[in-house]
Design a protein around this motif. Structure first.
Motif, PDB file in Angstrom:
ATOM      1  N   ASN A 264      34.026  30.424  13.525  1.00 56.77           N
ATOM      2  CA  ASN A 264      35.283  30.282  12.802  1.00 56.77           C
ATOM      3  C   ASN A 264      36.186  31.500  12.948  1.00 56.77           C
ATOM      4  OD1 ASN A 264      35.270  27.631  11.541  1.00 56.77           O
ATOM      5  ND2 ASN A 264      33.461  28.348  10.437  1.00 56.77           N
ATOM      6  N   GLY A 265      35.915  32.305  13.985  1.00 57.43           N
ATOM      7  CA  GLY A 265      36.807  33.418  14.295  1.00 57.43           C
ATOM      8  C   GLY A 265      36.292  34.776  13.882  1.00 57.43           C
ATOM      9  N   GLU A 266      35.196  34.837  13.113  1.00 56.73           N
ATOM     10  CA  GLU A 266      34.659  36.115  12.696  1.00 56.73           C
ATOM     11  C   GLU A 266      34.013  36.813  13.893  1.00 56.73           C
ATOM     12  OE1 GLU A 266      33.550  33.188  11.791  1.00 56.73           O
ATOM     13  OE2 GLU A 266      33.821  32.832   9.647  1.00 56.73           O
ATOM     14  N   SER A 267      34.027  38.127  13.878  1.00 56.14           N
ATOM     15  CA  SER A 267      33.352  38.870  14.933  1.00 56.14           C
ATOM     16  C   SER A 267      32.476  39.941  14.301  1.00 56.14           C
ATOM     17  CB  SER A 267      34.353  39.515  15.894  1.00 56.14           C
ATOM     18  OG  SER A 267      35.192  40.428  15.210  1.00 56.14           O
ATOM     19  N   TYR A 268      31.381  40.242  14.981  1.00 55.83           N
ATOM     20  CA  TYR A 268      30.439  41.238  14.474  1.00 55.83           C
ATOM     21  C   TYR A 268      29.976  42.064  15.659  1.00 55.83           C
ATOM     22  CZ  TYR A 268      26.433  43.319  12.069  1.00 55.83           C
ATOM     23  OH  TYR A 268      25.545  44.203  11.518  1.00 55.83           O
ATOM     24  N   GLY A 269      30.152  43.365  15.570  1.00 56.80           N
ATOM     25  CA  GLY A 269      29.757  44.242  16.656  1.00 56.80           C
ATOM     26  C   GLY A 269      28.288  44.632  16.567  1.00 56.80           C
ATOM     27  N   ILE A 270      27.501  44.202  17.543  1.00 55.34           N
ATOM     28  CA  ILE A 270      26.075  44.554  17.576  1.00 55.34           C
ATOM     29  C   ILE A 270      25.947  46.047  17.889  1.00 55.34           C
ATOM     30  CG2 ILE A 270      23.849  44.042  18.623  1.00 55.34           C
ATOM     31  CD1 ILE A 270      25.063  41.707  17.095  1.00 55.34           C
ATOM     32  N   LYS A 271      25.201  46.761  17.050  1.00 61.49           N
ATOM     33  CA  LYS A 271      25.160  48.224  17.152  1.00 61.49           C
ATOM     34  C   LYS A 271      23.940  48.756  17.906  1.00 61.49           C
ATOM     35  CE  LYS A 271      27.335  48.447  12.559  1.00 61.49           C
ATOM     36  NZ  LYS A 271      27.195  46.992  12.281  1.00 61.49           N
ATOM     37  N   ASN A 272      23.004  47.891  18.261  1.00 59.08           N
ATOM     38  CA  ASN A 272      21.754  48.389  18.833  1.00 59.08           C
ATOM     39  C   ASN A 272      21.396  47.707  20.150  1.00 59.08           C
ATOM     40  OD1 ASN A 272      21.215  45.916  17.709  1.00 59.08           O
ATOM     41  ND2 ASN A 272      19.432  46.571  16.500  1.00 59.08           N
ATOM     42  N   LEU A 273      22.386  47.412  20.967  1.00 59.51           N
ATOM     43  CA  LEU A 273      22.144  46.712  22.223  1.00 59.51           C
ATOM     44  C   LEU A 273      21.315  47.526  23.213  1.00 59.51           C
ATOM     45  CD1 LEU A 273      25.510  44.852  22.946  1.00 59.51           C
ATOM     46  CD2 LEU A 273      23.264  43.821  22.626  1.00 59.51           C
ATOM     47  N   PHE A 274      21.169  48.841  22.975  1.00 58.58           N
ATOM     48  CA  PHE A 274      20.403  49.649  23.915  1.00 58.58           C
ATOM     49  C   PHE A 274      18.942  49.200  23.976  1.00 58.58           C
ATOM     50  CE2 PHE A 274      18.541  53.756  25.495  1.00 58.58           C
ATOM     51  CZ  PHE A 274      19.174  53.710  26.736  1.00 58.58           C
ATOM     52  N   HIS A 275      18.487  48.452  22.961  1.00 58.84           N
ATOM     53  CA  HIS A 275      17.134  47.893  23.022  1.00 58.84           C
ATOM     54  C   HIS A 275      16.963  46.975  24.234  1.00 58.84           C
ATOM     55  CE1 HIS A 275      15.488  49.424  19.286  1.00 58.84           C
ATOM     56  NE2 HIS A 275      16.567  49.035  18.628  1.00 58.84           N
ATOM     57  N   VAL A 276      18.060  46.365  24.681  1.00 63.88           N
ATOM     58  CA  VAL A 276      17.993  45.504  25.856  1.00 63.88           C
ATOM     59  C   VAL A 276      17.529  46.305  27.068  1.00 63.88           C
ATOM     60  CG1 VAL A 276      19.333  44.025  27.410  1.00 63.88           C
ATOM     61  CG2 VAL A 276      19.781  43.984  24.947  1.00 63.88           C
ATOM     62  N   VAL A 277      17.960  47.552  27.145  1.00 68.73           N
ATOM     63  CA  VAL A 277      17.585  48.419  28.255  1.00 68.73           C
ATOM     64  C   VAL A 277      16.152  48.922  28.091  1.00 68.73           C
ATOM     65  CG1 VAL A 277      18.133  50.554  29.490  1.00 68.73           C
ATOM     66  CG2 VAL A 277      19.976  49.113  28.587  1.00 68.73           C
ATOM     67  N   THR A 278      15.868  49.519  26.949  1.00 66.58           N
ATOM     68  CA  THR A 278      14.564  50.168  26.766  1.00 66.58           C
ATOM     69  C   THR A 278      13.413  49.168  26.753  1.00 66.58           C
ATOM     70  OG1 THR A 278      14.795  50.119  24.357  1.00 66.58           O
ATOM     71  CG2 THR A 278      15.611  52.081  25.508  1.00 66.58           C
ATOM     72  N   LYS A 279      13.666  47.952  26.273  1.00 68.52           N
ATOM     73  CA  LYS A 279      12.615  46.943  26.211  1.00 68.52           C
ATOM     74  C   LYS A 279      12.653  45.997  27.414  1.00 68.52           C
ATOM     75  CE  LYS A 279      12.603  46.925  21.130  1.00 68.52           C
ATOM     76  NZ  LYS A 279      11.166  47.064  20.830  1.00 68.52           N
ATOM     77  N   ARG A 280      13.606  46.220  28.320  1.00 67.63           N
ATOM     78  CA  ARG A 280      13.751  45.405  29.532  1.00 67.63           C
ATOM     79  C   ARG A 280      13.841  43.921  29.186  1.00 67.63           C
ATOM     80  NH1 ARG A 280      10.044  49.168  28.608  1.00 67.63           N
ATOM     81  NH2 ARG A 280       8.365  48.652  30.073  1.00 67.63           N
ATOM     82  N   LEU A 281      14.757  43.628  28.272  1.00 72.60           N
ATOM     83  CA  LEU A 281      14.907  42.265  27.776  1.00 72.60           C
ATOM     84  C   LEU A 281      15.770  41.421  28.706  1.00 72.60           C
ATOM     85  CD1 LEU A 281      15.626  43.029  23.996  1.00 72.60           C
ATOM     86  CD2 LEU A 281      13.408  42.608  25.099  1.00 72.60           C
ATOM     87  N   THR A 282      15.543  40.141  28.646  1.00 75.25           N
ATOM     88  CA  THR A 282      16.409  39.174  29.311  1.00 75.25           C
ATOM     89  C   THR A 282      17.169  38.407  28.247  1.00 75.25           C
ATOM     90  OG1 THR A 282      14.919  38.891  31.198  1.00 75.25           O
ATOM     91  CG2 THR A 282      16.505  37.131  30.787  1.00 75.25           C
ATOM     92  N   ILE A 283      18.498  38.462  28.315  1.00 76.87           N
ATOM     93  CA  ILE A 283      19.349  37.630  27.461  1.00 76.87           C
ATOM     94  C   ILE A 283      20.117  36.693  28.374  1.00 76.87           C
ATOM     95  CG2 ILE A 283      21.186  37.558  25.739  1.00 76.87           C
ATOM     96  CD1 ILE A 283      20.551  40.389  24.969  1.00 76.87           C
ATOM     97  N   LYS A 284      19.925  35.411  28.191  1.00 77.02           N
ATOM     98  CA  LYS A 284      20.593  34.452  29.075  1.00 77.02           C
ATOM     99  C   LYS A 284      21.241  33.344  28.281  1.00 77.02           C
ATOM    100  CE  LYS A 284      20.017  31.630  33.216  1.00 77.02           C
ATOM    101  NZ  LYS A 284      19.106  31.193  34.291  1.00 77.02           N
ATOM    102  N   GLY A 285      22.535  33.209  28.453  1.00 71.85           N
ATOM    103  CA  GLY A 285      23.242  32.075  27.874  1.00 71.85           C
ATOM    104  C   GLY A 285      23.129  30.871  28.788  1.00 71.85           C
TER     105      GLY A 285
END
Length: 345
Positions: A264-285
């Protein structure tokens, strides 16, 4: 066939300003005689039976904003996956009168499909005994296939891993939970009421669940996922995603299906995305229509699993075409439990 007095349509009336409102959708009625509708040789006249209302439709109301599917046109009927019956057919039509079909149909109680578009419809009759027609826009339709593709193609589950599903009592989430259990995962879910949580646990859809209105994901998830999270089926976004990232195990997979907290138009800034790097995560839409090659495999398995009772489905059925706007808006206020469907008549 009985001739109804009117044809009803649900039109895109106004671009929502933040939270979508029922007044953004206008329901109209007009005198209509289906027997007088001109048909070409291969055309069919469809009578709407069931309408699927889904969160993604909100994105199609953002006129002028790029998305993976075109925006609705103001003043024109909205659309979604629907079940319909062939009310009349031209002399050369490939579908007979009475055939039951599923397709992305307009929100109009009667509509003509031209001959060159008829092949886009999926004929579903004969329907197996005990299977409601509405399942073909739910567990046996787009929501079920979305859960199947997300879990199997992106989640790549291994027996014994932990799966967390947000919006676990919704149309897709409920299927994702049960599929995870079938594949040998430990499944944790979240939902928006104590009743929804109780059903998830008591039905065996999940091993554990929490009400996010009563306990935040940041508090509940460490308690319910002591060994971390291997697969996250993402339906919410925002603070929920932020709470998940520190708990993801190395090489974890995040299935980005939807993020309803921002629709509905709200936005939220994720503050800890560096976990994607350190944990070698896969995020796939993903968009399920990009995986149509999986449809026969999905349909064969899910028809069997539903018939065997291994996949159980909950529907939130609203009766009456005129209630399409309120059924749709209810998706964003937590009114529905399970797949929201409008039974037209």
């Amino acid at each position: 066939m009985t001739t109804p007095a009117v044809r009803k349509r649900a039109l895109f009336h106004a671009v929502p300003q933040g939270q979508v409102r029922t007044s953004d959708i206008e329901v109209t009625s007009e005198p209509y005689d289906p027997n007088a509708e001109p048909l070409g040789a291969g055309d069919v006249l469809l009578q709407l039976l069931y309408v699927s209302v889904d969160p993604y439709i909100r994105g199609r109301m953002n006129v002028g904003r790029a998305s993976y599917i075109a925006a609705f046109e103001l003043g024109k009927p909205m659309s979604s996956h629907c079940v319909a019956r062939v009310a009349r057919a031209g002399p050369a039509a490939s579908l007979p009168v009475g055939a039951l079909v599923v397709g992305r149909l307009q929100w109009a109680s009667f509509q003509v499909w031209p001959a060159d578009q008829v092949p886009l419809l999926q004929r579903i009759d004969p329907v197996p005994e005990g299977v409601p027609l509405s399942y073909y826009i739910g567990v046996l339709g787009m929501p079920g296939q979305t859960a199947y593709v997300g879990i199997t193609e992106i989640g790549r589950p291994k027996q014994g891993e932990t799966l967390y599903v947000s919006a676990a009592s919704g149309a897709v989430g409920l299927v994702a939970c049960q599929l995870g259990k079938l594949l040998g995962l430990r499944v944790v879910g979240s939902a928006g009421s104590a009743a929804k949580v109780e059903h998830l646990v008591s039905s065996g859809a999940v091993d554990a669940a929490f009400d996010y209105h009563q306990e935040s994901p940041a508090s509940a998830l460490p308690r319910l996922c002591p060994n971390g999270i291997d697969i996250y089926f993402e339906n919410v976004g925002g603070e929920t995603l932020e709470a998940v990232l520190p708990l993801m195990n190395n090489f974890g997979r995040i299935i980005a299906c939807g993020m309803i907290s921002g629709y509905n138009g709200e936005s939220y800034g994720i503050k800890n995305l560096f976990h994607v790097v350190t944990k070698r995560l896969t995020i796939k839409g993903f968009i399920v229509s990009d995986h149509l090659e999986k449809k026969p495999e999905f349909y064969e398995k899910f028809t069997r699993w539903v018939g065997e009772g291994k996949i159980k489905y909950v529907e939130h059925i609203v009766e009456g075409f005129e209630n399409i706007p309120s059924a749709f808006v209810g998706l964003f206020t937590g009114d529905n439990f399970g797949k929201a469907v409008v039974k037209v008549e």
